[in-house]
Write a protein that holds these residues in place. Structure first.
Motif, PDB file in Angstrom:
ATOM      1  N   ILE A  23       0.825  -1.214   0.000  1.00 45.01           N
ATOM      2  CA  ILE A  23       0.000   0.000   0.000  1.00 45.01           C
ATOM      3  C   ILE A  23       0.857   1.261   0.000  1.00 45.01           C
ATOM      4  CG2 ILE A  23      -1.638   1.370   1.372  1.00 45.01           C
ATOM      5  CD1 ILE A  23      -2.771  -1.332   2.399  1.00 45.01           C
ATOM      6  N   LEU A  24       1.907   1.255   0.812  1.00 48.78           N
ATOM      7  CA  LEU A  24       2.660   2.493   1.033  1.00 48.78           C
ATOM      8  C   LEU A  24       3.820   2.687   0.064  1.00 48.78           C
ATOM      9  CD1 LEU A  24       2.748   2.448   4.940  1.00 48.78           C
ATOM     10  CD2 LEU A  24       1.127   3.612   3.432  1.00 48.78           C
ATOM     11  N   GLU A  25       4.392   1.599  -0.416  1.00 54.62           N
ATOM     12  CA  GLU A  25       5.614   1.719  -1.229  1.00 54.62           C
ATOM     13  C   GLU A  25       5.333   1.782  -2.725  1.00 54.62           C
ATOM     14  OE1 GLU A  25       8.573   2.135   0.073  1.00 54.62           O
ATOM     15  OE2 GLU A  25       8.713   1.075   1.996  1.00 54.62           O
ATOM     16  N   CYS A  26       4.099   1.998  -3.113  1.00 52.29           N
ATOM     17  CA  CYS A  26       3.807   1.962  -4.545  1.00 52.29           C
ATOM     18  C   CYS A  26       3.621   3.350  -5.141  1.00 52.29           C
ATOM     19  CB  CYS A  26       2.590   1.084  -4.839  1.00 52.29           C
ATOM     20  SG  CYS A  26       1.067   1.758  -4.201  1.00 52.29           S
ATOM     21  N   GLY A  27       4.059   4.375  -4.429  1.00 49.67           N
ATOM     22  CA  GLY A  27       4.146   5.694  -5.048  1.00 49.67           C
ATOM     23  C   GLY A  27       2.895   6.532  -5.052  1.00 49.67           C
ATOM     24  N   GLN A  28       1.873   6.122  -4.303  1.00 49.47           N
ATOM     25  CA  GLN A  28       0.660   6.949  -4.271  1.00 49.47           C
ATOM     26  C   GLN A  28       0.751   8.018  -3.182  1.00 49.47           C
ATOM     27  OE1 GLN A  28      -2.943   4.821  -3.134  1.00 49.47           O
ATOM     28  NE2 GLN A  28      -1.749   3.141  -2.309  1.00 49.47           N
ATOM     29  N   ILE A  29       1.587   7.769  -2.186  1.00 48.06           N
ATOM     30  CA  ILE A  29       1.832   8.765  -1.135  1.00 48.06           C
ATOM     31  C   ILE A  29       3.319   8.787  -0.808  1.00 48.06           C
ATOM     32  CG2 ILE A  29      -0.443   8.746  -0.042  1.00 48.06           C
ATOM     33  CD1 ILE A  29       1.060   6.755   1.996  1.00 48.06           C
ATOM     34  N   PHE A  30       3.745   9.824  -0.102  1.00 45.33           N
ATOM     35  CA  PHE A  30       5.173  10.003   0.156  1.00 45.33           C
ATOM     36  C   PHE A  30       5.497  10.223   1.622  1.00 45.33           C
ATOM     37  CE2 PHE A  30       3.973  11.611  -4.011  1.00 45.33           C
ATOM     38  CZ  PHE A  30       4.710  10.763  -4.817  1.00 45.33           C
ATOM     39  N   ARG A  31       4.465  10.465   2.439  1.00 47.99           N
ATOM     40  CA  ARG A  31       4.724  10.720   3.854  1.00 47.99           C
ATOM     41  C   ARG A  31       4.470   9.454   4.672  1.00 47.99           C
ATOM     42  NH1 ARG A  31       2.552  15.031   6.959  1.00 47.99           N
ATOM     43  NH2 ARG A  31       0.507  14.708   6.064  1.00 47.99           N
ATOM     44  N   PHE A  32       5.462   8.599   4.715  1.00 47.74           N
ATOM     45  CA  PHE A  32       5.368   7.379   5.503  1.00 47.74           C
ATOM     46  C   PHE A  32       6.781   6.929   5.843  1.00 47.74           C
ATOM     47  CE2 PHE A  32       6.928   4.264   2.486  1.00 47.74           C
ATOM     48  CZ  PHE A  32       6.802   4.936   1.282  1.00 47.74           C
ATOM     49  N   GLY A  33       6.887   5.979   6.738  1.00 48.91           N
ATOM     50  CA  GLY A  33       8.200   5.470   7.123  1.00 48.91           C
ATOM     51  C   GLY A  33       8.033   4.284   8.045  1.00 48.91           C
ATOM     52  N   GLN A  34       9.112   3.941   8.734  1.00 50.77           N
ATOM     53  CA  GLN A  34       9.072   2.806   9.651  1.00 50.77           C
ATOM     54  C   GLN A  34       9.669   3.194  11.008  1.00 50.77           C
ATOM     55  OE1 GLN A  34      11.065  -0.576   7.937  1.00 50.77           O
ATOM     56  NE2 GLN A  34       9.332  -1.100   6.644  1.00 50.77           N
ATOM     57  N   VAL A  35       9.085   2.651  12.062  1.00 50.23           N
ATOM     58  CA  VAL A  35       9.724   2.687  13.375  1.00 50.23           C
ATOM     59  C   VAL A  35       9.695   1.281  13.953  1.00 50.23           C
ATOM     60  CG1 VAL A  35       9.419   5.088  14.076  1.00 50.23           C
ATOM     61  CG2 VAL A  35       7.509   3.518  14.287  1.00 50.23           C
ATOM     62  N   ASP A  36      10.859   0.787  14.313  1.00 50.62           N
ATOM     63  CA  ASP A  36      10.982  -0.573  14.856  1.00 50.62           C
ATOM     64  C   ASP A  36      10.363  -1.607  13.919  1.00 50.62           C
ATOM     65  OD1 ASP A  36      12.144   0.572  17.093  1.00 50.62           O
ATOM     66  OD2 ASP A  36      10.230   0.747  18.152  1.00 50.62           O
ATOM     67  N   GLY A  37      10.526  -1.401  12.622  1.00 47.23           N
ATOM     68  CA  GLY A  37      10.028  -2.375  11.661  1.00 47.23           C
ATOM     69  C   GLY A  37       8.545  -2.282  11.373  1.00 47.23           C
ATOM     70  N   ASN A  38       7.854  -1.317  11.999  1.00 46.85           N
ATOM     71  CA  ASN A  38       6.427  -1.137  11.718  1.00 46.85           C
ATOM     72  C   ASN A  38       6.213   0.126  10.891  1.00 46.85           C
ATOM     73  OD1 ASN A  38       5.665  -3.354  13.508  1.00 46.85           O
ATOM     74  ND2 ASN A  38       6.259  -1.962  15.156  1.00 46.85           N
ATOM     75  N   TYR A  39       5.348   0.029   9.890  1.00 44.23           N
ATOM     76  CA  TYR A  39       5.069   1.190   9.056  1.00 44.23           C
ATOM     77  C   TYR A  39       4.183   2.194   9.777  1.00 44.23           C
ATOM     78  CZ  TYR A  39       7.015  -0.558   4.695  1.00 44.23           C
ATOM     79  OH  TYR A  39       7.870  -0.976   3.711  1.00 44.23           O
ATOM     80  N   PHE A  40       4.450   3.483   9.547  1.00 47.18           N
ATOM     81  CA  PHE A  40       3.504   4.519   9.939  1.00 47.18           C
ATOM     82  C   PHE A  40       3.213   5.363   8.712  1.00 47.18           C
ATOM     83  CE2 PHE A  40       7.599   6.575  10.451  1.00 47.18           C
ATOM     84  CZ  PHE A  40       7.383   7.842   9.922  1.00 47.18           C
ATOM     85  N   VAL A  41       2.057   6.011   8.704  1.00 47.35           N
ATOM     86  CA  VAL A  41       1.675   6.863   7.580  1.00 47.35           C
ATOM     87  C   VAL A  41       1.102   8.166   8.109  1.00 47.35           C
ATOM     88  CG1 VAL A  41      -0.571   5.716   7.402  1.00 47.35           C
ATOM     89  CG2 VAL A  41       0.295   7.025   5.470  1.00 47.35           C
ATOM     90  N   LEU A  42       1.467   9.265   7.441  1.00 45.93           N
ATOM     91  CA  LEU A  42       0.972  10.585   7.803  1.00 45.93           C
ATOM     92  C   LEU A  42       0.105  11.096   6.668  1.00 45.93           C
ATOM     93  CD1 LEU A  42       4.337  12.117   9.094  1.00 45.93           C
ATOM     94  CD2 LEU A  42       2.614  10.843  10.388  1.00 45.93           C
ATOM     95  N   VAL A  43      -1.049  11.657   7.016  1.00 46.89           N
ATOM     96  CA  VAL A  43      -1.929  12.237   5.993  1.00 46.89           C
ATOM     97  C   VAL A  43      -2.703  13.384   6.620  1.00 46.89           C
ATOM     98  CG1 VAL A  43      -3.594  10.385   6.447  1.00 46.89           C
ATOM     99  CG2 VAL A  43      -3.845  11.812   4.414  1.00 46.89           C
ATOM    100  N   GLY A  44      -2.672  14.543   5.977  1.00 48.01           N
ATOM    101  CA  GLY A  44      -3.306  15.722   6.553  1.00 48.01           C
ATOM    102  C   GLY A  44      -2.720  16.004   7.920  1.00 48.01           C
ATOM    103  N   GLU A  45      -3.588  16.024   8.923  1.00 53.06           N
ATOM    104  CA  GLU A  45      -3.109  16.248  10.288  1.00 53.06           C
ATOM    105  C   GLU A  45      -3.024  14.945  11.076  1.00 53.06           C
ATOM    106  OE1 GLU A  45      -7.637  17.398  11.825  1.00 53.06           O
ATOM    107  OE2 GLU A  45      -5.963  18.738  12.219  1.00 53.06           O
TER     108      GLU A  45
END
Length: 276
Positions: A23-45
């Motif tokens: 979902i996250l690594e396919c280029g539809q969004i850019f504000r995401f990352g990982q902490v301790d091997g778990n993905y997080f995503v930021l959108v709006g606020e």
DNA sequence: AGCCAGGAAGAAT
DNA sequence: ATTCTTCATGGC
């Protein structure tokens, strides 16, 4: 798609229709990352963190209702995938991206993000957007929100150059001015072709960026963004190299209809393997 | 070091 | 209405 909400958590039941990597690594969004091997995503606020469990995923977030809509959890992908699997190359792509979903990202954020994406690469797009949010977003402690229109309207070309937006810096203030006093709800009564035409009238938005905005924020699944990668995939798997990208996109929409956007995302997810 | 990245604007034809 | 040129910049 089966899920349940408990407090500030959404439980995704099963792993067949939801995979954070896809979902996250396919280029539809850019504000995401990982902490301790778990993905997080930021959108709006908002912010959500995704934890893998035995038979599904746990989404911990600040607003479950918002994220049910954002992850489009009420849509089942069974029919979509079943239909697309009839095309061999996409069947192959679905095997590698089975848990992919198209998100429902806010219009304004998507527009800004994809204006920045033009002739750019993923890492630098993420870098520029992170700098933008750090400078103009609200400090939420562990992250920054996407800036409000109010703050974005104050930006000038110099601001964007300073955060590394390059030659797109001169389109952005103009585009923000045009978009700020524009209500995207008028798109509801327009055909996809009319929406595209309107979007292209804004500064920094051409055919490809318009297709991305329509697909990722306006639920126009009859659009097929063709970038440098999809051009290579098209030449190798679908047709001739003598067409323009706009012509390739038109052909693909004709072929895939209302599933065009989904088809495109499965292919884009597997772009490195399919392009060469 | 040179080439490339989720292309678009403006000029030339 | 189409094709050609130019446009910053971080990563590889």
């Amino acid at each position: 798609m089966e899920y349940k909400i408990t407090g500030n958590m959404i439980y995704i039941i099963g792993k067949d229709e939801f995979c954070p990597l896809h979902i996250l690594e396919c280029g539809q969004i850019f504000r995401f990352g990982q902490v301790d091997g778990n993905y997080f995503v930021l959108v709006g606020e908002h912010r959500a963190e995704i934890f893998e469990e035995k038979n599904g995923y746990k989404i911990v977030c600040d607003d479950p209702d918002f994220f049910v809509n954002y992850f489009d959890l009420k849509t089942s992908y069974a029919k979509i995938k079943g239909q697309l699997k009839k095309t061999p190359i996409i069947n192959e792509a679905i095997k590698e991206g089975n848990g992919l979903r198209i998100l429902m990202t806010p219009f304004f954020e998507t527009a800004i993000s994809f204006i920045i994406s033009a002739n750019n690469n993923m890492k630098r797009i993420k870098l520029i957007l992170n700098r933008l949010c750090e400078k103009l977003g609200k400090d939420m402690g562990s992250y920054y929100t996407f800036p409000t229109k109010e703050y974005l309207l104050k930006t000038d070309e110099k601001f964007w150059t300073e955060i590394g937006a390059g030659y797109r810096s001169k389109y952005l203030p103009k585009a923000i001015g045009q978009l700020a006093n524009f209500n995207e709800s008028i798109f509801c009564e327009m055909t996809t072709e009319e929406v595209r035409k309107k979007l292209i009238s804004f500064s920094g938005i051409g055919p490809k960026v318009a297709d991305c905005i329509m697909l990722f924020s306006l639920s126009r699944f009859d659009s097929f963004p063709v970038d440098v990668w999809m051009e290579k995939v098209f030449i190798k798997h679908f047709g001739s190299a003598e067409l323009t990208r706009v012509q390739m996109s038109k052909q693909l929409v004709k072929k895939f209809g209302n599933l065009s956007g989904y088809a495109q995302q499965y292919l884009f997810n597997l772009r490195q393997k399919l392009a060469y």
